[in-house]
Scaffold this active site. Structure first.
Site, PDB file in Angstrom:
ATOM      1  N   GLY A   1       4.408   0.099   3.023  1.00 12.23           N
ATOM      2  CA  GLY A   1       4.992  -0.122   1.690  1.00 12.23           C
ATOM      3  C   GLY A   1       5.947   0.940   1.199  1.00 12.23           C
ATOM      4  O   GLY A   1       6.912   0.633   0.500  1.00 12.23           O
TER       5      GLY A   1
ATOM      6  N   ASP B   1       4.417  -5.831  -0.600  1.00 10.31           N
ATOM      7  CA  ASP B   1       4.299  -7.172  -0.021  1.00 10.31           C
ATOM      8  C   ASP B   1       3.260  -8.032  -0.722  1.00 10.31           C
ATOM      9  O   ASP B   1       2.399  -7.538  -1.442  1.00 10.31           O
ATOM     10  CB  ASP B   1       3.883  -7.066   1.451  1.00 10.31           C
ATOM     11  CG  ASP B   1       2.421  -6.636   1.619  1.00 10.31           C
ATOM     12  OD1 ASP B   1       2.027  -5.623   1.013  1.00 10.31           O
ATOM     13  OD2 ASP B   1       1.669  -7.344   2.319  1.00 10.31           O
TER      14      ASP B   1
ATOM     15  N   LYS C   1      -0.414   2.379 -11.304  1.00  7.85           N
ATOM     16  CA  LYS C   1      -1.147   1.397 -12.126  1.00  7.85           C
ATOM     17  C   LYS C   1      -2.430   2.061 -12.618  1.00  7.85           C
ATOM     18  O   LYS C   1      -3.516   1.794 -12.093  1.00  7.85           O
ATOM     19  CB  LYS C   1      -1.543   0.219 -11.224  1.00  7.85           C
ATOM     20  CG  LYS C   1      -0.888  -1.095 -11.533  1.00  7.85           C
ATOM     21  CD  LYS C   1      -1.621  -2.189 -10.777  1.00  7.85           C
ATOM     22  CE  LYS C   1      -0.686  -3.152 -10.125  1.00  7.85           C
ATOM     23  NZ  LYS C   1      -1.386  -4.238  -9.415  1.00  7.85           N
TER      24      LYS C   1
ATOM     25  N   ASP D   1      -2.875   2.394  -6.943  1.00  4.93           N
ATOM     26  CA  ASP D   1      -3.542   1.316  -7.673  1.00  4.93           C
ATOM     27  C   ASP D   1      -4.964   1.795  -8.009  1.00  4.93           C
ATOM     28  O   ASP D   1      -5.169   2.519  -8.987  1.00  4.93           O
ATOM     29  CB  ASP D   1      -3.503   0.087  -6.757  1.00  4.93           C
ATOM     30  CG  ASP D   1      -4.012  -1.185  -7.393  1.00  4.93           C
ATOM     31  OD1 ASP D   1      -4.654  -1.124  -8.444  1.00  4.93           O
ATOM     32  OD2 ASP D   1      -3.781  -2.269  -6.834  1.00  4.93           O
TER      33      ASP D   1
ATOM     34  N   GLU E   1       4.040   7.382  -1.640  1.00 11.10           N
ATOM     35  CA  GLU E   1       3.442   6.050  -1.786  1.00 11.10           C
ATOM     36  C   GLU E   1       4.389   5.127  -2.538  1.00 11.10           C
ATOM     37  O   GLU E   1       5.186   5.581  -3.375  1.00 11.10           O
ATOM     38  CB  GLU E   1       2.137   6.146  -2.593  1.00 11.10           C
ATOM     39  CG  GLU E   1       0.915   6.484  -1.787  1.00 11.10           C
ATOM     40  CD  GLU E   1       0.425   5.312  -0.927  1.00 11.10           C
ATOM     41  OE1 GLU E   1       1.190   4.350  -0.716  1.00 11.10           O
ATOM     42  OE2 GLU E   1      -0.714   5.379  -0.464  1.00 11.10           O
ATOM     43  N   ASP E   2       4.287   3.841  -2.269  1.00 10.91           N
ATOM     44  CA  ASP E   2       4.994   2.860  -3.094  1.00 10.91           C
ATOM     45  C   ASP E   2       4.212   2.613  -4.383  1.00 10.91           C
ATOM     46  O   ASP E   2       4.780   2.469  -5.450  1.00 10.91           O
ATOM     47  CB  ASP E   2       5.224   1.546  -2.336  1.00 10.91           C
ATOM     48  CG  ASP E   2       3.972   1.026  -1.660  1.00 10.91           C
ATOM     49  OD1 ASP E   2       3.036   1.821  -1.408  1.00 10.91           O
ATOM     50  OD2 ASP E   2       3.904  -0.173  -1.371  1.00 10.91           O
TER      51      ASP E   2
HETATM   52  C1  PRP Z   1      -0.834  -0.383  -0.528  1.00  8.85           C
HETATM   53  C2  PRP Z   1       0.084   0.736  -0.990  1.00  8.85           C
HETATM   54  C3  PRP Z   1      -0.835   1.926  -1.072  1.00  8.85           C
HETATM   55  C4  PRP Z   1      -2.178   1.315  -1.424  1.00  8.85           C
HETATM   56  C5  PRP Z   1      -2.470   1.535  -2.878  1.00  8.85           C
HETATM   57  O1  PRP Z   1      -0.925  -0.313   0.857  1.00  8.85           O
HETATM   58  O2  PRP Z   1       1.140   0.941  -0.080  1.00  8.85           O
HETATM   59  O3  PRP Z   1      -0.916   2.612   0.155  1.00  8.85           O
HETATM   60  O4  PRP Z   1      -2.091  -0.091  -1.140  1.00  8.85           O
HETATM   61  O5  PRP Z   1      -3.674   0.932  -3.262  1.00  8.85           O
HETATM   62  P1  PRP Z   1      -4.945   1.739  -3.719  1.00  8.85           P
HETATM   63  O6  PRP Z   1      -4.502   2.806  -4.679  1.00  8.85           O
HETATM   64  O7  PRP Z   1      -5.777   0.679  -4.391  1.00  8.85           O
HETATM   65  O8  PRP Z   1      -5.624   2.308  -2.527  1.00  8.85           O
HETATM   66  P2  PRP Z   1      -1.461  -1.536   1.766  1.00  8.85           P
HETATM   67  O9  PRP Z   1      -2.859  -1.242   2.142  1.00  8.85           O
HETATM   68  O10 PRP Z   1      -1.194  -2.826   1.068  1.00  8.85           O
HETATM   69  O11 PRP Z   1      -0.592  -1.405   3.069  1.00  8.85           O
HETATM   70  P3  PRP Z   1       0.996  -1.590   3.204  1.00  8.85           P
HETATM   71  O12 PRP Z   1       1.629  -0.345   2.620  1.00  8.85           O
HETATM   72  O13 PRP Z   1       1.230  -1.713   4.667  1.00  8.85           O
HETATM   73  O14 PRP Z   1       1.383  -2.828   2.420  1.00  8.85           O
END
Ligand code: PRP
Length: 181
Positions: free
Chosen positions: A46, A162, A134, A106, A102-103
């Protein structure tokens, strides 16, 4: 097949806005880490788009590394607590200042796991630079040192983010239209 025109119910941040934000954050990072043994770690997949923008404006000496940190699985919009991390064994952590890119932060579980890992391997410091935060969804006490935008509890896509592995390459961040979930 093209993405539907109404895939986003609302555009939150355009490419131009994000690039300006990346520049602003990079300037702070340049000032804070000048002269330090900095390793900037991009979390796949991401963060790659934001990472590329950010790195164009980082003008201090640093290493860059990539790791895979996964929490969302399949076609679900919920976080799975069991965060998986890979590729962290292949670079030096000890005595390095680690900045995770990070993107989105959450629940904070991904960052929490990464912080734990880097601290266990004796990093000098570990912080996070995220495009989106968030805070209303947080389950652990992670506060990003560098944050582009705080957002409400909406499922966002684009600019690396995504839904079920699609929509990462939309050149803006927006809220997914609920009819496609
Ligand atoms: C997403 C995003 C962060 C994480 C945040 O990754 O890139 O790494 O979730 O969520 P959290 O704070 O609840 O842990 P994802 O696992 O979707 O993998 P990706 O980056 O390959 O989409």
């Amino acid at each position: 097949m093209k993405y539907p025109n109404d895939i986003m119910s609302k555009v939150l941040y355009t490419e131009d806005q994000i690039i300006l934000k990346a520049k602003e954050l990079a300037e702070r990072i340049n000032a804070d880490y000048d002269g330090k043994p900095l390793t900037i770690v991009c979390t796949l997949k991401g963060a790659t788009f934001f990472f590329a923008d950010l790195m164009k404006y980082i003008n201090i000496n640093c290493n860059i590394e990539f790791i895979k940190a996964s929490s969302y699985v399949g076609n679900t919009t919920m976080t799975i607590g069991n965060v998986q991390i890979s590729n962290v064994m292949n670079f030096v952590i000890e005595n390095r200042d680690i900045l995770i890119v990070e993107d989105i932060v959450d629940t904070g579980l991904t960052c929490d796991k990464l912080f734990e890992y880097f601290r266990k391997h004796n990093c000098a410091s570990v912080n996070v630079c995220t495009l989106l935060d968030k805070p209303s969804r947080r389950q652990v006490g992670i506060i990003p040192k560098y944050c582009g935008y705080e957002i409400e509890d909406e499922f966002v896509i684009g600019y690396g983010l995504d839904y079920n592995e699609s929509y990462r390459n939309i050149p803006c961040v927006g809220i997914i239209n609920k009819k496609y979930i």
